[in-house]
Write a protein that holds these residues in place. Structure first.
Motif, PDB file in Angstrom:
ATOM      1  N   ASN A  76     -54.764 -43.372 113.816  1.00 24.55           N
ATOM      2  CA  ASN A  76     -54.477 -42.686 112.994  1.00 24.55           C
ATOM      3  C   ASN A  76     -55.180 -41.554 112.575  1.00 24.55           C
ATOM      4  O   ASN A  76     -54.473 -40.961 111.351  1.00 24.55           O
ATOM      5  CB  ASN A  76     -53.587 -44.066 111.614  1.00 24.55           C
ATOM      6  CG  ASN A  76     -52.664 -44.439 112.959  1.00 24.55           C
ATOM      7  OD1 ASN A  76     -51.840 -43.886 113.212  1.00 24.55           O
ATOM      8  ND2 ASN A  76     -52.728 -45.802 112.141  1.00 24.55           N
ATOM      9  N   GLY A  77     -56.039 -41.289 112.383  1.00 23.76           N
ATOM     10  CA  GLY A  77     -57.330 -40.732 112.044  1.00 23.76           C
ATOM     11  C   GLY A  77     -56.630 -39.704 112.564  1.00 23.76           C
ATOM     12  O   GLY A  77     -57.486 -38.963 113.466  1.00 23.76           O
ATOM     13  N   GLY A  78     -56.485 -38.196 112.158  1.00 25.39           N
ATOM     14  CA  GLY A  78     -56.299 -36.950 112.506  1.00 25.39           C
ATOM     15  C   GLY A  78     -57.741 -35.586 112.265  1.00 25.39           C
ATOM     16  O   GLY A  78     -57.908 -36.261 111.306  1.00 25.39           O
ATOM     17  N   PHE A  79     -57.932 -35.018 112.556  1.00 32.78           N
ATOM     18  CA  PHE A  79     -58.797 -34.161 112.581  1.00 32.78           C
ATOM     19  C   PHE A  79     -58.484 -32.550 113.083  1.00 32.78           C
ATOM     20  O   PHE A  79     -57.957 -32.217 114.214  1.00 32.78           O
ATOM     21  CB  PHE A  79     -60.198 -34.155 113.678  1.00 32.78           C
ATOM     22  CG  PHE A  79     -60.711 -35.637 113.561  1.00 32.78           C
ATOM     23  CD1 PHE A  79     -61.749 -35.591 112.124  1.00 32.78           C
ATOM     24  CD2 PHE A  79     -60.308 -36.892 113.868  1.00 32.78           C
ATOM     25  CE1 PHE A  79     -61.996 -37.075 112.090  1.00 32.78           C
ATOM     26  CE2 PHE A  79     -60.968 -37.926 113.746  1.00 32.78           C
ATOM     27  CZ  PHE A  79     -61.820 -38.199 112.954  1.00 32.78           C
ATOM     28  N   PHE A  80     -58.796 -31.564 112.193  1.00 31.70           N
ATOM     29  CA  PHE A  80     -58.200 -30.533 112.559  1.00 31.70           C
ATOM     30  C   PHE A  80     -59.201 -29.808 113.196  1.00 31.70           C
ATOM     31  O   PHE A  80     -60.903 -30.177 112.827  1.00 31.70           O
ATOM     32  CB  PHE A  80     -57.980 -29.328 111.289  1.00 31.70           C
ATOM     33  CG  PHE A  80     -56.875 -29.457 110.345  1.00 31.70           C
ATOM     34  CD1 PHE A  80     -55.651 -29.435 111.245  1.00 31.70           C
ATOM     35  CD2 PHE A  80     -56.687 -30.251 109.589  1.00 31.70           C
ATOM     36  CE1 PHE A  80     -54.177 -29.704 111.130  1.00 31.70           C
ATOM     37  CE2 PHE A  80     -55.353 -30.412 108.480  1.00 31.70           C
ATOM     38  CZ  PHE A  80     -53.806 -29.771 109.312  1.00 31.70           C
ATOM     39  N   LEU A  81     -58.966 -29.478 114.305  1.00 34.12           N
ATOM     40  CA  LEU A  81     -60.270 -28.998 115.208  1.00 34.12           C
ATOM     41  C   LEU A  81     -60.795 -27.375 115.245  1.00 34.12           C
ATOM     42  O   LEU A  81     -60.052 -26.459 114.363  1.00 34.12           O
ATOM     43  CB  LEU A  81     -60.157 -29.182 116.120  1.00 34.12           C
ATOM     44  CG  LEU A  81     -60.688 -30.966 116.087  1.00 34.12           C
ATOM     45  CD1 LEU A  81     -60.351 -31.152 117.759  1.00 34.12           C
ATOM     46  CD2 LEU A  81     -61.404 -31.572 116.662  1.00 34.12           C
ATOM     47  N   MET A 104     -63.988 -35.288  98.716  1.00 33.14           N
ATOM     48  CA  MET A 104     -63.098 -36.479  98.429  1.00 33.14           C
ATOM     49  C   MET A 104     -61.327 -36.175  99.199  1.00 33.14           C
ATOM     50  O   MET A 104     -60.603 -37.148  99.973  1.00 33.14           O
ATOM     51  CB  MET A 104     -62.557 -37.450  97.022  1.00 33.14           C
ATOM     52  CG  MET A 104     -61.625 -38.311  97.122  1.00 33.14           C
ATOM     53  SD  MET A 104     -62.552 -39.917  98.286  1.00 33.14           S
ATOM     54  CE  MET A 104     -63.285 -40.550  97.832  1.00 33.14           C
ATOM     55  N   SER A 105     -60.953 -34.968  99.072  1.00 31.38           N
ATOM     56  CA  SER A 105     -59.798 -34.721  99.316  1.00 31.38           C
ATOM     57  C   SER A 105     -59.671 -33.717 100.630  1.00 31.38           C
ATOM     58  O   SER A 105     -58.773 -34.222 101.638  1.00 31.38           O
ATOM     59  CB  SER A 105     -59.459 -33.193  98.468  1.00 31.38           C
ATOM     60  OG  SER A 105     -60.391 -32.346  98.864  1.00 31.38           O
ATOM     61  N   GLU A 106     -60.533 -33.835 101.221  1.00 28.13           N
ATOM     62  CA  GLU A 106     -61.305 -33.852 102.798  1.00 28.13           C
ATOM     63  C   GLU A 106     -60.812 -35.370 103.589  1.00 28.13           C
ATOM     64  O   GLU A 106     -60.054 -35.841 104.493  1.00 28.13           O
ATOM     65  CB  GLU A 106     -62.249 -33.150 102.855  1.00 28.13           C
ATOM     66  CG  GLU A 106     -62.590 -32.304 103.029  1.00 28.13           C
ATOM     67  CD  GLU A 106     -63.518 -31.412 103.186  1.00 28.13           C
ATOM     68  OE1 GLU A 106     -63.856 -30.067 103.863  1.00 28.13           O
ATOM     69  OE2 GLU A 106     -64.728 -31.732 103.018  1.00 28.13           O
ATOM     70  N   LYS A 107     -61.392 -36.185 102.937  1.00 25.00           N
ATOM     71  CA  LYS A 107     -61.223 -36.975 103.042  1.00 25.00           C
ATOM     72  C   LYS A 107     -60.080 -38.340 103.228  1.00 25.00           C
ATOM     73  O   LYS A 107     -59.475 -39.287 103.825  1.00 25.00           O
ATOM     74  CB  LYS A 107     -62.572 -38.416 102.227  1.00 25.00           C
ATOM     75  CG  LYS A 107     -63.099 -38.063 102.851  1.00 25.00           C
ATOM     76  CD  LYS A 107     -64.902 -38.849 102.727  1.00 25.00           C
ATOM     77  CE  LYS A 107     -65.846 -38.221 102.396  1.00 25.00           C
ATOM     78  NZ  LYS A 107     -67.036 -39.618 101.282  1.00 25.00           N
ATOM     79  N   LYS A 108     -59.272 -37.723 102.630  1.00 28.95           N
ATOM     80  CA  LYS A 108     -57.865 -37.810 101.587  1.00 28.95           C
ATOM     81  C   LYS A 108     -56.720 -36.632 102.836  1.00 28.95           C
ATOM     82  O   LYS A 108     -55.875 -37.503 102.673  1.00 28.95           O
ATOM     83  CB  LYS A 108     -57.530 -37.943 100.349  1.00 28.95           C
ATOM     84  CG  LYS A 108     -58.241 -39.105  99.867  1.00 28.95           C
ATOM     85  CD  LYS A 108     -57.879 -38.919  98.476  1.00 28.95           C
ATOM     86  CE  LYS A 108     -58.756 -39.616  97.568  1.00 28.95           C
ATOM     87  NZ  LYS A 108     -58.145 -40.550  96.418  1.00 28.95           N
TER      88      LYS A 108
END
Length: 193
Positions: A76-81, A104-108
């Motif tokens: 369920n973990g997405g990444f902007f590439l 922390m905001s990036e991790k959330k």
């Protein structure tokens, strides 16, 4: 079933709006390709695929807990590439130094980051050609090692930057190489097919 929606996201969804859309629709698995097209998976995973994915995450997680080398993320973990896509692998691993550099905001959210390692597990409804193309996109965007696992063929396609793709049979030992130091697994020991 994956439904491609031909919506030019750059006109309708910026990254923050895509995150909001994902949060508003938690039952959907949403990806965006580099052209801005959304792909929405509305079908739950079959039991065997879910079990196999759990086994892969467990193997990587046991190794990671022993070596304390990074963070393992599930499907369920997405990444902007870098190419403006937002992708969601079945399994991802991020080196600890890179993980710790995230706020922390990036991790959330969905970080603007390519994982160091990813796994895609081909299901019965997936197109091999589409998944191979997706794997190449992962590599082009900075992933250092990627495995495409095909239970129907009992083969793993291994992708690395600057190297030709090659395959290993499930009875052979997969190695994490320099990306996942001292990680190895024989898929015939852990997967059902």
């Amino acid at each position: 079933m994956i439904i491609p929606l031909n919506i030019p996201v750059h006109e309708f969804f910026n990254d923050e709006e895509l995150v909001a859309f994902s949060l508003a629709n938690p039952e959907l698995s949403i990806e965006r390709d580099e052209e801005g097209q959304l792909f929405i998976n509305m079908t739950p995973t079959f039991a065997i695929s879910s079990s196999n994915n759990s086994e892969l995450i467990t193997e990587l997680g046991i190794w990671n807990r022993k070596h304390k080398a990074g963070r393992v993320l599930e499907s369920n973990g997405g990444f902007f590439l870098a190419d403006s896509s937002m992708r969601v692998p079945d399994v991802a691993w991020i080196k600890l130094e890179r993980w710790n550099a995230l706020s922390m905001s990036e991790k959330k959210s969905f970080p603007h980051l390519a994982p160091d390692f990813i796994i895609e597990l081909k299901s019965e409804t997936d197109s091999l050609a589409d998944l191979q193309s997706k794997m190449n996109k992962w590599i082009e965007n900075g992933v250092r090692l990627a495995w495409l696992i095909c239970t129907d063929q009992q083969l793993t396609y291994i992708f690395e930057p600057g190297k030709p793709t090659y395959t290993l049979k499930f009875e052979e030992t997969l190695s994490g190489g320099i990306v996942l130091n001292q990680f190895s697994v024989r898929l015939s020991d852990i997967l059902e097919f």
